[in-house]
Design an enzyme around this catalytic site. Structure first.
Site, PDB file in Angstrom:
ATOM      1  N   ASN A 114     -27.287  14.376 -39.279  1.00 40.04           N
ATOM      2  CA  ASN A 114     -27.503  13.294 -40.230  1.00 40.04           C
ATOM      3  C   ASN A 114     -28.547  13.723 -41.250  1.00 40.04           C
ATOM      4  O   ASN A 114     -29.093  14.831 -41.171  1.00 40.04           O
ATOM      5  CB  ASN A 114     -27.925  12.009 -39.505  1.00 40.04           C
ATOM      6  CG  ASN A 114     -29.180  12.204 -38.674  1.00 40.04           C
ATOM      7  OD1 ASN A 114     -30.264  12.415 -39.201  1.00 40.04           O
ATOM      8  ND2 ASN A 114     -29.032  12.147 -37.352  1.00 40.04           N
ATOM      9  N   ALA A 115     -28.827  12.855 -42.197  1.00 41.54           N
ATOM     10  CA  ALA A 115     -29.667  13.228 -43.338  1.00 41.54           C
ATOM     11  C   ALA A 115     -31.154  12.959 -43.126  1.00 41.54           C
ATOM     12  O   ALA A 115     -31.931  12.975 -44.086  1.00 41.54           O
ATOM     13  CB  ALA A 115     -29.185  12.499 -44.593  1.00 41.54           C
TER      14      ALA A 115
END
Length: 208
Positions: free
Chosen positions: A22-23
């Site tokens: 994920n970011a």
């Protein structure tokens, strides 16, 4: 107080070069670690892969996968008084990890996924007299979702924030306690929020 802090994302590999993640930038977790150190607490930082330099003075444990983070946290938590679980761990992983690199065949590819172990729930289940702070990133029915996570993971308080916080230097958070009440709400730079959060946790610890 000796504080365990988790930060950053985790990775779950499909093959030897591709992974799910994920970011998460890790900024909030690292800010909490730095604020805790400045406040005079001992800090154990279990961090996923991020492009950040850990604060000076803390013990750093670097991990990649959710399983690695879980094992590192269980080991470290034995000697800690509190955990602040900021990390954005992967909730799912491919059932099978392929050796080498998958090659294109021109056909569609299906990947069977299974849930990863819940790091925070594992710590909460064995918290005893230790203070457990979780983070919840929610988009729909945020307070309801955060409260459900607090109870499912046996947290003392959960920090609610929104998807807009990912990769940003700023954040807006609410601290929700076991009664479902908002114990505090702040907006600003993540470094400022981290200082407020550490101060708030210290007050709760001192009052017990």
């Amino acid at each position: 107080m000796r504080v365990l802090i988790t930060a950053g994302p985790t990775r779950e590999y499909l093959d030897d070069v591709r992974y799910l993640s994920n970011a998460s930038s890790g900024r909030m977790g690292y800010a909490v670690a730095e604020a805790a150190g400045v406040a005079g607490h001992e800090v154990v930082l279990v961090t996923g892969p991020v492009a950040l330099t850990p604060p000076q003075g803390c013990t750093v444990v670097r991990v990649e996968t959710t399983g690695q983070m879980g094992r590192a946290c269980v080991e470290a938590f034995e000697d800690c008084d509190c955990v602040v679980a900021v990390a954005a761990v992967c909730d799912f992983r491919p059932l099978c990890r392929h050796e080498g690199k998958l090659t294109k065949t021109g056909e569609s590819v299906s990947v069977e996924m299974i849930e990863t172990d819940d790091v925070l729930a594992t710590l909460g289940a064995d918290k005893r007299d230790r203070f457990v702070v979780g983070f919840a990133l929610e988009a729909r029915n945020p307070r309801e979702g955060a409260l459900q996570k607090l109870r499912a993971k046996n947290c003392d308080v959960i920090v609610l924030n929104a998807p807009e916080a990912i990769g940003s230097d700023e954040n807006s958070i609410e601290l929700i306690d076991a009664s479902g009440s908002v114990a505090a709400a702040w907006s600003g730079l993540k470094t400022e929020l981290a200082t407020r959060l550490v101060e708030w946790i210290g007050q709760q610890w001192d009052s017990d």
